[in-house]
Design a protein around this motif. Structure first.
Motif, PDB file in Angstrom:
ATOM      1  N   LEU A 150      39.871  26.339  20.395  1.00  0.00           N
ATOM      2  CA  LEU A 150      40.521  26.292  21.700  1.00  0.00           C
ATOM      3  C   LEU A 150      39.442  26.355  22.775  1.00  0.00           C
ATOM      4  N   LEU A 151      39.447  25.370  23.679  1.00  0.00           N
ATOM      5  CA  LEU A 151      38.501  25.340  24.789  1.00  0.00           C
ATOM      6  C   LEU A 151      39.245  25.645  26.078  1.00  0.00           C
ATOM      7  N   MET A 152      38.644  26.529  26.894  1.00  0.00           N
ATOM      8  CA  MET A 152      39.238  26.877  28.176  1.00  0.00           C
ATOM      9  C   MET A 152      38.196  26.766  29.275  1.00  0.00           C
ATOM     10  N   SER A 153      38.641  26.398  30.457  1.00  0.00           N
ATOM     11  CA  SER A 153      37.777  26.355  31.632  1.00  0.00           C
ATOM     12  C   SER A 153      38.603  26.681  32.861  1.00  0.00           C
ATOM     13  N   GLN A 154      38.093  27.599  33.661  1.00  0.00           N
ATOM     14  CA  GLN A 154      38.789  28.004  34.887  1.00  0.00           C
ATOM     15  C   GLN A 154      40.215  28.498  34.595  1.00  0.00           C
ATOM     16  N   GLY A 155      40.404  29.099  33.424  1.00  0.00           N
ATOM     17  CA  GLY A 155      41.708  29.633  33.060  1.00  0.00           C
ATOM     18  C   GLY A 155      42.686  28.622  32.506  1.00  0.00           C
ATOM     19  N   SER A 156      42.258  27.379  32.310  1.00  0.00           N
ATOM     20  CA  SER A 156      43.145  26.318  31.812  1.00  0.00           C
ATOM     21  C   SER A 156      42.731  25.900  30.408  1.00  0.00           C
ATOM     22  N   ILE A 157      43.711  25.621  29.566  1.00  0.00           N
ATOM     23  CA  ILE A 157      43.440  25.126  28.217  1.00  0.00           C
ATOM     24  C   ILE A 157      43.201  23.621  28.294  1.00  0.00           C
ATOM     25  N   ILE A 158      42.015  23.201  27.845  1.00  0.00           N
ATOM     26  CA  ILE A 158      41.700  21.774  27.925  1.00  0.00           C
ATOM     27  C   ILE A 158      41.542  21.142  26.546  1.00  0.00           C
ATOM     28  N   TYR A 159      41.606  21.979  25.495  1.00  0.00           N
ATOM     29  CA  TYR A 159      41.659  21.447  24.129  1.00  0.00           C
ATOM     30  C   TYR A 159      42.112  22.549  23.189  1.00  0.00           C
ATOM     31  N   ASN A 160      42.907  22.175  22.196  1.00  0.00           N
ATOM     32  CA  ASN A 160      43.367  23.112  21.174  1.00  0.00           C
ATOM     33  C   ASN A 160      43.679  22.322  19.919  1.00  0.00           C
ATOM     34  N   GLY A 161      42.765  22.370  18.947  1.00  0.00           N
ATOM     35  CA  GLY A 161      42.972  21.596  17.733  1.00  0.00           C
ATOM     36  C   GLY A 161      41.788  21.694  16.797  1.00  0.00           C
ATOM     37  N   ALA A 162      41.644  20.707  15.907  1.00  0.00           N
ATOM     38  CA  ALA A 162      40.590  20.698  14.900  1.00  0.00           C
ATOM     39  C   ALA A 162      39.228  20.439  15.542  1.00  0.00           C
ATOM     40  N   VAL A 163      38.152  20.804  14.806  1.00  0.00           N
ATOM     41  CA  VAL A 163      36.790  20.640  15.320  1.00  0.00           C
ATOM     42  C   VAL A 163      36.466  19.167  15.531  1.00  0.00           C
ATOM     43  N   ASP A 164      36.781  18.315  14.555  1.00  0.00           N
ATOM     44  CA  ASP A 164      36.504  16.883  14.686  1.00  0.00           C
ATOM     45  C   ASP A 164      37.228  16.292  15.887  1.00  0.00           C
ATOM     46  N   GLY A 165      38.446  16.714  16.078  1.00  0.00           N
ATOM     47  CA  GLY A 165      39.196  16.220  17.222  1.00  0.00           C
ATOM     48  C   GLY A 165      38.619  16.697  18.537  1.00  0.00           C
ATOM     49  N   MET A 166      37.986  17.873  18.545  1.00  0.00           N
ATOM     50  CA  MET A 166      37.366  18.400  19.767  1.00  0.00           C
ATOM     51  C   MET A 166      36.261  17.464  20.244  1.00  0.00           C
ATOM     52  N   VAL A 167      35.373  17.054  19.326  1.00  0.00           N
ATOM     53  CA  VAL A 167      34.267  16.177  19.697  1.00  0.00           C
ATOM     54  C   VAL A 167      34.792  14.844  20.231  1.00  0.00           C
ATOM     55  N   LYS A 168      35.784  14.282  19.561  1.00  0.00           N
ATOM     56  CA  LYS A 168      36.345  12.996  20.000  1.00  0.00           C
ATOM     57  C   LYS A 168      36.989  13.117  21.376  1.00  0.00           C
ATOM     58  N   HIS A 169      37.671  14.243  21.593  1.00  0.00           N
ATOM     59  CA  HIS A 169      38.346  14.431  22.877  1.00  0.00           C
ATOM     60  C   HIS A 169      37.339  14.612  24.012  1.00  0.00           C
ATOM     61  N   VAL A 170      36.281  15.378  23.766  1.00  0.00           N
ATOM     62  CA  VAL A 170      35.278  15.616  24.807  1.00  0.00           C
ATOM     63  C   VAL A 170      34.547  14.314  25.146  1.00  0.00           C
ATOM     64  N   GLN A 171      34.303  13.495  24.140  1.00  0.00           N
ATOM     65  CA  GLN A 171      33.571  12.244  24.370  1.00  0.00           C
ATOM     66  C   GLN A 171      34.329  11.279  25.268  1.00  0.00           C
ATOM     67  N   THR A 172      35.643  11.413  25.341  1.00  0.00           N
ATOM     68  CA  THR A 172      36.416  10.540  26.223  1.00  0.00           C
ATOM     69  C   THR A 172      36.195  10.873  27.694  1.00  0.00           C
ATOM     70  N   GLN A 173      35.653  12.084  27.967  1.00  0.00           N
ATOM     71  CA  GLN A 173      35.451  12.506  29.351  1.00  0.00           C
ATOM     72  C   GLN A 173      34.005  12.896  29.648  1.00  0.00           C
ATOM     73  N   PHE A 174      33.126  12.774  28.659  1.00  0.00           N
ATOM     74  CA  PHE A 174      31.746  13.226  28.808  1.00  0.00           C
ATOM     75  C   PHE A 174      30.838  12.231  28.105  1.00  0.00           C
ATOM     76  N   ARG A 175      29.561  12.496  28.127  1.00  0.00           N
ATOM     77  CA  ARG A 175      28.588  11.612  27.490  1.00  0.00           C
ATOM     78  C   ARG A 175      28.764  11.619  25.974  1.00  0.00           C
ATOM     79  N   LEU A 205      45.294  16.229  31.394  1.00  0.00           N
ATOM     80  CA  LEU A 205      45.057  15.159  30.431  1.00  0.00           C
ATOM     81  C   LEU A 205      45.331  15.631  29.017  1.00  0.00           C
ATOM     82  N   TRP A 206      44.901  16.847  28.699  1.00  0.00           N
ATOM     83  CA  TRP A 206      45.135  17.375  27.350  1.00  0.00           C
ATOM     84  C   TRP A 206      46.623  17.592  27.091  1.00  0.00           C
ATOM     85  N   SER A 207      47.353  18.018  28.107  1.00  0.00           N
ATOM     86  CA  SER A 207      48.796  18.245  27.922  1.00  0.00           C
ATOM     87  C   SER A 207      49.538  16.961  27.586  1.00  0.00           C
ATOM     88  N   LYS A 208      48.985  15.831  27.996  1.00  0.00           N
ATOM     89  CA  LYS A 208      49.636  14.547  27.691  1.00  0.00           C
ATOM     90  C   LYS A 208      49.400  14.118  26.244  1.00  0.00           C
TER      91      LYS A 208
END
Length: 275
Positions: A150-175, A205-208
């Motif tokens: 589970l990743l949180m920033s500024q009190g908001s949940i921006i990811y909650n799931g498997a490790v592999d899915g975390m990397v894929k999700h972050v890459q859609t919004q980051f380098r 975006l994550w909630s969608k």
């Protein structure tokens, strides 16, 4: 009560270094377990926990950790990983359903931290306990042992799931992630660059994309709950019994052979508190 079903384990185990593993387990068992529990049942539970977490051979060893105590049996004691496992056993005496850990492997070497993570897996697989833990830049080997992140920033949940899915999700919004880059460092770098506005956008975006939690998308385990304590009324030990346990402990900790020079200093607090 809720405090008997949810256990919180802080980063620094709150265990007296002058106790042996057996002493501290019996102290907690007599002080916290329901008064309906017999001595034989307490002994069986303590022995089971020690075997399960690989502490049976350390039963008569001091917890220790007082490195400043020169020429003292408390200077060594158990390594950090085993002290953490003792802390887990203490909480399991009350059979909680949820255990929350504050940075359980911080300050430990690789071997000790892997031993603690294996203990967390035992909590999940053997005891059927929901384990929630916070980590500070976990290693790749640690990250791969987690079911969900589970990743949180500024009190908001921006990811909650498997490790592999975390990397894929972050890459859609980051380098893109580097080949040998630690996924946790990669995700933390992204989180550190977020402003409150960006965090709100990422949470939206994550909630969608996220799926609602249900029995179909949660991990299935073979464990079947066997806690009769959840279905019957349990009573806390009598006040007199608690007082006797605490008094015996205070007397014993003031009369250790290596503590005679501090005898009056140790005896003063319990006497003052009692008066």
């Amino acid at each position: 009560p809720v405090q008997d079903r949810v256990a919180f384990l802080s980063q620094n185990p709150n265990i007296l270094p002058s106790d042996t593993v057996d002493d501290i387990l019996w102290f907690y068992a007599n002080l916290r377990m329901p008064r309906e529990t017999t001595r034989d049942e307490k002994e069986q539970r303590i022995a089971f926990l020690l075997r399960t977490f690989g502490l049976a051979e350390d039963r008569d060893k001091y917890v220790g950790g007082m490195d400043w105590c020169v020429n003292c049996p408390l200077a060594g004691g158990l390594p950090g990983g085993k002290r953490r496992r003792v802390q887990i056993c203490l909480e399991l005496l009350m059979e909680p359903t949820v255990m929350i850990f504050e940075e359980p492997v911080t300050g430990m070497d690789e071997q000790g931290s892997l031993g603690v993570l294996k203990a967390l897996h035992l909590l999940r697989d053997v005891f059927g306990i929901t384990v929630i833990a916070s980590f500070h830049e976990p290693l790749v080997s640690h990250l791969n042992m987690l079911d969900n992140v589970l990743l949180m920033s500024q009190g908001s949940i921006i990811y909650n799931g498997a490790v592999d899915g975390m990397v894929k999700h972050v890459q859609t919004q980051f380098r893109p992630i580097e080949i040998y880059e630690n996924p946790s460092d990669y995700a933390l770098e992204w989180l550190g660059m977020m402003s409150p506005v960006k965090a709100s956008e990422a949470a939206l975006l994550w909630s969608k994309f996220s799926e609602p939690v249900s029995e179909t998308n949660t991990m299935a385990h073979n464990y079947k709950p066997r806690r009769d304590a959840l279905n019957k009324q349990a009573h806390s030990p009598w006040f007199v019994a608690k007082f006797i346990v605490l008094f015996k402990r205070a007397v014993r900790t003031t009369t250790y052979p290596w503590s005679k020079q501090f005898w009056w200093v140790r005896l003063n607090p319990p006497l003052s508190f009692g008066i």
